[in-house]
Design a protein around this motif. Sequence first.
Motif, PDB file in Angstrom:
ATOM      1  N   PHE A  40     -41.097 -52.103  66.199  1.00  0.00           N
ATOM      2  CA  PHE A  40     -41.871 -52.727  65.111  1.00  0.00           C
ATOM      3  C   PHE A  40     -41.447 -54.188  64.786  1.00  0.00           C
ATOM      4  O   PHE A  40     -42.118 -55.121  64.752  1.00  0.00           O
ATOM      5  CB  PHE A  40     -41.709 -52.095  63.543  1.00  0.00           C
ATOM      6  N   ALA A  43     -42.846 -56.479  67.658  1.00  0.00           N
ATOM      7  CA  ALA A  43     -44.171 -56.578  67.522  1.00  0.00           C
ATOM      8  C   ALA A  43     -44.244 -57.642  66.313  1.00  0.00           C
ATOM      9  O   ALA A  43     -45.086 -58.661  66.653  1.00  0.00           O
ATOM     10  CB  ALA A  43     -45.177 -55.394  66.962  1.00  0.00           C
ATOM     11  N   VAL A  44     -43.361 -57.831  65.383  1.00  0.00           N
ATOM     12  CA  VAL A  44     -43.569 -58.691  64.281  1.00  0.00           C
ATOM     13  C   VAL A  44     -43.016 -60.033  65.030  1.00  0.00           C
ATOM     14  O   VAL A  44     -43.938 -60.981  64.714  1.00  0.00           O
ATOM     15  CB  VAL A  44     -42.511 -58.399  63.424  1.00  0.00           C
ATOM     16  N   GLU A  46     -43.451 -60.912  68.337  1.00  0.00           N
ATOM     17  CA  GLU A  46     -44.490 -61.257  68.919  1.00  0.00           C
ATOM     18  C   GLU A  46     -45.517 -61.908  68.427  1.00  0.00           C
ATOM     19  O   GLU A  46     -46.036 -62.986  68.856  1.00  0.00           O
ATOM     20  CB  GLU A  46     -44.730 -60.246  69.916  1.00  0.00           C
ATOM     21  N   THR A  47     -46.243 -61.243  67.507  1.00  0.00           N
ATOM     22  CA  THR A  47     -47.332 -61.617  66.940  1.00  0.00           C
ATOM     23  C   THR A  47     -47.340 -62.420  65.616  1.00  0.00           C
ATOM     24  O   THR A  47     -48.332 -63.374  65.594  1.00  0.00           O
ATOM     25  CB  THR A  47     -48.487 -60.532  66.868  1.00  0.00           C
ATOM     26  N   ALA A  48     -46.478 -62.029  64.910  1.00  0.00           N
ATOM     27  CA  ALA A  48     -46.236 -62.803  63.574  1.00  0.00           C
ATOM     28  C   ALA A  48     -45.455 -63.887  63.406  1.00  0.00           C
ATOM     29  O   ALA A  48     -45.551 -64.854  62.541  1.00  0.00           O
ATOM     30  CB  ALA A  48     -46.180 -61.797  62.419  1.00  0.00           C
ATOM     31  N   LEU A  49     -44.471 -64.087  64.311  1.00  0.00           N
ATOM     32  CA  LEU A  49     -43.298 -65.054  64.393  1.00  0.00           C
ATOM     33  C   LEU A  49     -43.377 -66.185  65.378  1.00  0.00           C
ATOM     34  O   LEU A  49     -43.635 -67.343  65.147  1.00  0.00           O
ATOM     35  CB  LEU A  49     -41.953 -64.545  64.075  1.00  0.00           C
ATOM     36  N   SER A  50     -43.322 -65.631  66.701  1.00  0.00           N
ATOM     37  CA  SER A  50     -43.145 -66.717  67.716  1.00  0.00           C
ATOM     38  C   SER A  50     -44.273 -67.465  67.851  1.00  0.00           C
ATOM     39  O   SER A  50     -44.215 -68.863  68.136  1.00  0.00           O
ATOM     40  CB  SER A  50     -42.829 -66.033  68.947  1.00  0.00           C
ATOM     41  N   PRO A  51     -45.741 -67.410  67.637  1.00  0.00           N
ATOM     42  CA  PRO A  51     -46.865 -68.467  67.444  1.00  0.00           C
ATOM     43  C   PRO A  51     -46.628 -69.461  66.763  1.00  0.00           C
ATOM     44  O   PRO A  51     -46.450 -70.706  66.978  1.00  0.00           O
ATOM     45  CB  PRO A  51     -47.953 -67.653  67.295  1.00  0.00           C
TER      46      PRO A  51
ATOM     47  N   ASN B 120     -50.663 -71.690  73.192  1.00  0.00           N
ATOM     48  CA  ASN B 120     -50.008 -71.160  71.840  1.00  0.00           C
ATOM     49  C   ASN B 120     -50.761 -71.730  70.572  1.00  0.00           C
ATOM     50  O   ASN B 120     -50.988 -71.038  69.883  1.00  0.00           O
ATOM     51  CB  ASN B 120     -48.519 -71.549  71.718  1.00  0.00           C
ATOM     52  N   LEU B 124     -52.413 -69.951  67.599  1.00  0.00           N
ATOM     53  CA  LEU B 124     -52.272 -70.253  66.452  1.00  0.00           C
ATOM     54  C   LEU B 124     -53.556 -70.515  65.415  1.00  0.00           C
ATOM     55  O   LEU B 124     -53.688 -70.121  64.321  1.00  0.00           O
ATOM     56  CB  LEU B 124     -51.346 -71.473  66.366  1.00  0.00           C
ATOM     57  N   LEU B 174     -51.345 -60.316  60.516  1.00  0.00           N
ATOM     58  CA  LEU B 174     -51.254 -60.823  61.821  1.00  0.00           C
ATOM     59  C   LEU B 174     -50.856 -59.750  62.746  1.00  0.00           C
ATOM     60  O   LEU B 174     -51.355 -59.791  64.029  1.00  0.00           O
ATOM     61  CB  LEU B 174     -50.139 -61.903  61.833  1.00  0.00           C
ATOM     62  N   LEU B 175     -49.852 -58.986  62.291  1.00  0.00           N
ATOM     63  CA  LEU B 175     -49.635 -57.532  63.257  1.00  0.00           C
ATOM     64  C   LEU B 175     -50.909 -56.914  63.486  1.00  0.00           C
ATOM     65  O   LEU B 175     -51.141 -56.630  64.768  1.00  0.00           O
ATOM     66  CB  LEU B 175     -48.692 -56.892  62.404  1.00  0.00           C
ATOM     67  N   TYR B 184     -51.423 -53.032  71.478  1.00  0.00           N
ATOM     68  CA  TYR B 184     -50.209 -52.103  71.796  1.00  0.00           C
ATOM     69  C   TYR B 184     -50.024 -51.219  70.330  1.00  0.00           C
ATOM     70  O   TYR B 184     -50.742 -51.419  69.484  1.00  0.00           O
ATOM     71  CB  TYR B 184     -48.799 -53.045  71.721  1.00  0.00           C
ATOM     72  N   LEU B 186     -47.906 -49.395  67.287  1.00  0.00           N
ATOM     73  CA  LEU B 186     -46.590 -49.451  66.777  1.00  0.00           C
ATOM     74  C   LEU B 186     -45.764 -48.057  66.793  1.00  0.00           C
ATOM     75  O   LEU B 186     -46.343 -47.011  66.558  1.00  0.00           O
ATOM     76  CB  LEU B 186     -46.959 -49.661  65.258  1.00  0.00           C
TER      77      LEU B 186
END
Lengths: 174, 186
Positions: A40, A43-44, A46-51, B120, B124, B174-175, B184, B186
């Motif tokens: 989890f 995933a957070v 990768e998709t919600a933080l790093s961008p 990126n 975004l 976002l997830l 993917y 979870l």
Amino acid sequence: MNCKNIQELILTGYSDGEITPELAKQIDEHLKICPGCRKFKEAVEETALSPFRNAQRFAPPDALWEKVREAVVYEKNRDTDGIFLRLRDALRVIFNIRKPVLAFAAAAVVILVTTLFMRTHYYNEEIAGYLEDQVEFIAYLDTDVSSGSTDYMNLDVKIEDILSQRNFYAHLFV
Amino acid sequence: MENIPRDTIERASNGDIGAFEEIYTSYSGFVYNVALRIVNNTSDAEEVTQDVFMKIYKSLRNFRFESSFKTWVYRITANTAINTYKKISKESKHRGDYDIALKTHAADDKTEECFKKEENEKLLGYLLDKLSIKQRSCIVLREVEGLSYEEISKVLGININTVRSRIKRARLALLAYGKEVVGYEL
Ligand SMILES: [Zn+2]
């Protein structure tokens, strides 16, 4: 703490550094032993933080300051024009005042306030507002004195008188 | 970012353009980047920036030094950007054109890193579009400017728990989107 609580914190406080170090440590310990929460967290990230964390910062275009500066200078000049228009209106009120003493007092207020404005070269709502209030008050004193004997003939004369004065003085301000 | 000296603010409020330029220099980066991420396109972001500085100029005289100047500027920025966004969406001329990504590198000399950055930026743009304006403004202040939950709550005038829950819901959205695209589990 169960997995649900931990995942909620991963979505918020844990990722944003808004929890105590003790709590963060507890979560880290849990992550070591729980593959579900580990997945989890990945995933957070990768998709919600790093961008967002890899987002670039852009400098505002240079031309933008020029536009802002122009708009501000325009605004500043409008302010200055504004006080002269209001001064003119205040002076017009003085011409309506019949009692010489009161007219003189109102004129003194205008001169005083104008001088103040010139000296500070600072247009201020309060100064203009004060000026208008004072002149209006003195004008009110004038009407109060003459009230009780409303003579319509006399009023006509007065209006004509004012109009001619106004035309004369208008040259000074327009 | 340091708070602007009081003297500079006072000079600017008296019409000193040089002092106002100091304020602009200190805050235009913040204003522009927050606007860019909230309205999600460059031309509206420029308009918002201009708007914000006019509002600042016009209300400098009313700034009473009781609150922090920085928070005050941030609040004007967030409000203006949010209102502009709402206006654009209402006019239904949806401008999710992601021109920000295009702006990154127009030249042909794309290195690996340039390419990554551009990708990126594109991502975004899509992600921001998935968020409601309420979620988006919280996320932008948090991620683009690194504000704390408390600072965000002051800037947006909402409860700190509301900030937390909006950020949580934003990241869940976002997830879900990532799951849809990347596939993917979870
Ligand atoms: Zn777990």
